[in-house]
Write an enzyme that holds these catalytic residues in place. Sequence first.
Site, PDB file in Angstrom:
ATOM      1  N   LYS A   1      -3.673 121.801 -28.068  1.00  0.00           N
ATOM      2  CA  LYS A   1      -4.429 120.918 -28.689  1.00  0.00           C
ATOM      3  C   LYS A   1      -5.297 121.473 -29.833  1.00  0.00           C
ATOM      4  O   LYS A   1      -5.717 121.272 -30.893  1.00  0.00           O
ATOM      5  CB  LYS A   1      -5.474 120.120 -27.942  1.00  0.00           C
ATOM      6  CG  LYS A   1      -4.764 118.862 -27.027  1.00  0.00           C
ATOM      7  CD  LYS A   1      -4.041 117.719 -28.057  1.00  0.00           C
ATOM      8  CE  LYS A   1      -5.001 116.907 -28.385  1.00  0.00           C
ATOM      9  NZ  LYS A   1      -4.656 115.786 -29.038  1.00  0.00           N
TER      10      LYS A   1
ATOM     11  N   TYR B   1      -1.901 122.749 -21.862  1.00  0.00           N
ATOM     12  CA  TYR B   1      -2.274 121.696 -22.902  1.00  0.00           C
ATOM     13  C   TYR B   1      -3.415 121.875 -23.775  1.00  0.00           C
ATOM     14  O   TYR B   1      -3.388 121.447 -25.045  1.00  0.00           O
ATOM     15  CB  TYR B   1      -2.594 120.203 -21.812  1.00  0.00           C
ATOM     16  CG  TYR B   1      -3.525 119.243 -22.394  1.00  0.00           C
ATOM     17  CD1 TYR B   1      -2.981 118.394 -23.312  1.00  0.00           C
ATOM     18  CD2 TYR B   1      -4.853 118.947 -21.961  1.00  0.00           C
ATOM     19  CE1 TYR B   1      -3.659 117.247 -23.734  1.00  0.00           C
ATOM     20  CE2 TYR B   1      -5.626 118.026 -22.753  1.00  0.00           C
ATOM     21  CZ  TYR B   1      -5.137 117.399 -23.811  1.00  0.00           C
ATOM     22  OH  TYR B   1      -5.565 116.270 -24.222  1.00  0.00           O
TER      23      TYR B   1
ATOM     24  N   THR C   1      -9.771 116.842 -28.205  1.00  0.00           N
ATOM     25  CA  THR C   1     -10.170 116.990 -26.464  1.00  0.00           C
ATOM     26  C   THR C   1     -11.439 118.075 -26.488  1.00  0.00           C
ATOM     27  O   THR C   1     -11.320 119.257 -26.873  1.00  0.00           O
ATOM     28  CB  THR C   1      -9.299 117.204 -25.599  1.00  0.00           C
ATOM     29  OG1 THR C   1      -9.728 117.751 -24.389  1.00  0.00           O
ATOM     30  CG2 THR C   1      -8.273 118.252 -25.841  1.00  0.00           C
ATOM     31  N   ASP C   2     -12.324 117.765 -25.542  1.00  0.00           N
ATOM     32  CA  ASP C   2     -13.393 118.858 -25.178  1.00  0.00           C
ATOM     33  C   ASP C   2     -12.712 120.065 -24.549  1.00  0.00           C
ATOM     34  O   ASP C   2     -13.327 121.133 -24.527  1.00  0.00           O
ATOM     35  CB  ASP C   2     -14.550 118.152 -24.531  1.00  0.00           C
ATOM     36  CG  ASP C   2     -13.870 117.625 -22.998  1.00  0.00           C
ATOM     37  OD1 ASP C   2     -12.759 117.629 -22.678  1.00  0.00           O
ATOM     38  OD2 ASP C   2     -14.750 117.455 -22.283  1.00  0.00           O
ATOM     39  N   GLU C   3     -11.349 119.848 -24.135  1.00  0.00           N
ATOM     40  CA  GLU C   3     -10.829 120.904 -23.282  1.00  0.00           C
ATOM     41  C   GLU C   3     -10.337 122.188 -24.173  1.00  0.00           C
ATOM     42  O   GLU C   3     -10.310 123.184 -23.701  1.00  0.00           O
ATOM     43  CB  GLU C   3      -9.521 120.387 -22.498  1.00  0.00           C
ATOM     44  CG  GLU C   3      -9.823 119.565 -21.441  1.00  0.00           C
ATOM     45  CD  GLU C   3      -8.620 118.676 -20.535  1.00  0.00           C
ATOM     46  OE1 GLU C   3      -7.909 119.731 -20.351  1.00  0.00           O
ATOM     47  OE2 GLU C   3      -8.604 117.735 -20.323  1.00  0.00           O
TER      48      GLU C   3
END
Length: 358
Positions: free
Chosen positions: A165, A161, A136-138
């Site tokens: 990741k 989260y 994810t870009d997060e």
Amino acid sequence: MKTYLITGGAGFIGSNFIHYMLKKHDDIRLVNLDSLTYAGNLENLKEAMEDSKHVFVKGDICDKELVSELFRKYDFDCVINFAAESHVDRSISNPEIFVRTNVMGTVNLLQRAKEAWYDDAANEWKVGKKYVQVSTDEVYGALGPEGYFTESTPIQPHSPYSSSKAGADHFVKAFYDTYGMPVNITRCSNNYGRYQFPEKLIPLMINNVKQHRQLPVYGDGMQIRDWLYVEDHCSAIDLVAKRGRIGEVYNIGGHNEKTNIYIVKTIIERLRERLADDQISEELIVHVQDRLGHDRRYGIDSDKIRKELGWYPQTSFEEGIVFTIDWYLENEAWLERVTSGDYRQYYEEMYAKKESRG
Ligand code: NAD
Ligand code: TYD
């Protein structure tokens, strides 16, 4: 015939990916390993369950024996790991399960793939194998008003989260750096489309608007996300699995940055028009307490995948949001089933904590 192990294929993106691949390819068999948590739903796979190119296995990505047995039985050419705990708000309330599934689960898949794919006698990797980590870009953290995430932006996650990741991404990279394992990592922005569980912004708002319930906007609602229609994410992953350069990371994004409040107002407008219902109005919006550590802005630079693999999104936000809203209206039974039982309890607990700010 190639065989891919798809993990988390009963969730939102995974199930869309299974449908996409079954339609697109005749020569790929998909073994779908999913433990069916609250977010996994076999109803997302109705037609796929009838297709002989799709095999569903209920099980946990952390289960060593099971994953080894699947490698022995199917001799996978490719693993695409979608399985994860994926909701930021849940990670704030209960981080441990995120470490178990997202980090430990990924490491288990990497280890089992290494055992199956590394030829000890020849001292080399078997040809044509690949592990793809759907990230994810997060993991890049948050942006200010300017600039974009590129593949070389430092990893600076904020939420439990995104930290889990990021941890998983580091292990995937470690398997490449240490053992030369053939891997790719994809980092995508926020997805929307059919089969998304209504704890995430877009389906939650659609569901609430339909029922004339309040629309809980966190803080000032000016946070920005870069929205991508889920099928465009699926086509990007398919390309990376087939043609991505070994060891590379690919960002995937829609160049479609919108504030949360814009998204909520768009949903209100479309549903008011579509249902011809005057009770649907912006008065349903309630600004509630902000999410802890809330990332202000995400924005993806996806130049690399465009230049190297020729990928670009096919669906504009204007089209995609209409398909999505219409799908949720036409699939009322799906929505009702996933929002009964546990969902009601989740909703009451999560939103009772977030007092209205007027
Ligand atoms: P989701 O929560 O809808 O689905 C996750 C799936 O994984 C579910 O079917 C669940 O049953 C399964 N699962 C969970 N724990 C498991 C375990 N231990 N073993 C086997 N299966 C397990 O998530 P999603 O939105 O479809 O996201 C899929 C992947 O894409 C995730 O890795 C997520 O981090 C990533 N991602 C999501 C988005 C997004 O906007 N949704 C954006 C970028 C990346
Ligand atoms: P979400 O769909 O949870 O995705 P992510 O946190 O991974 O980006 O949330 C998208 C944005 O919408 C995020 O800025 C938080 C906000 N949001 C609300 O304002 N209200 C809500 O009820 C939810 C679920 C999210």
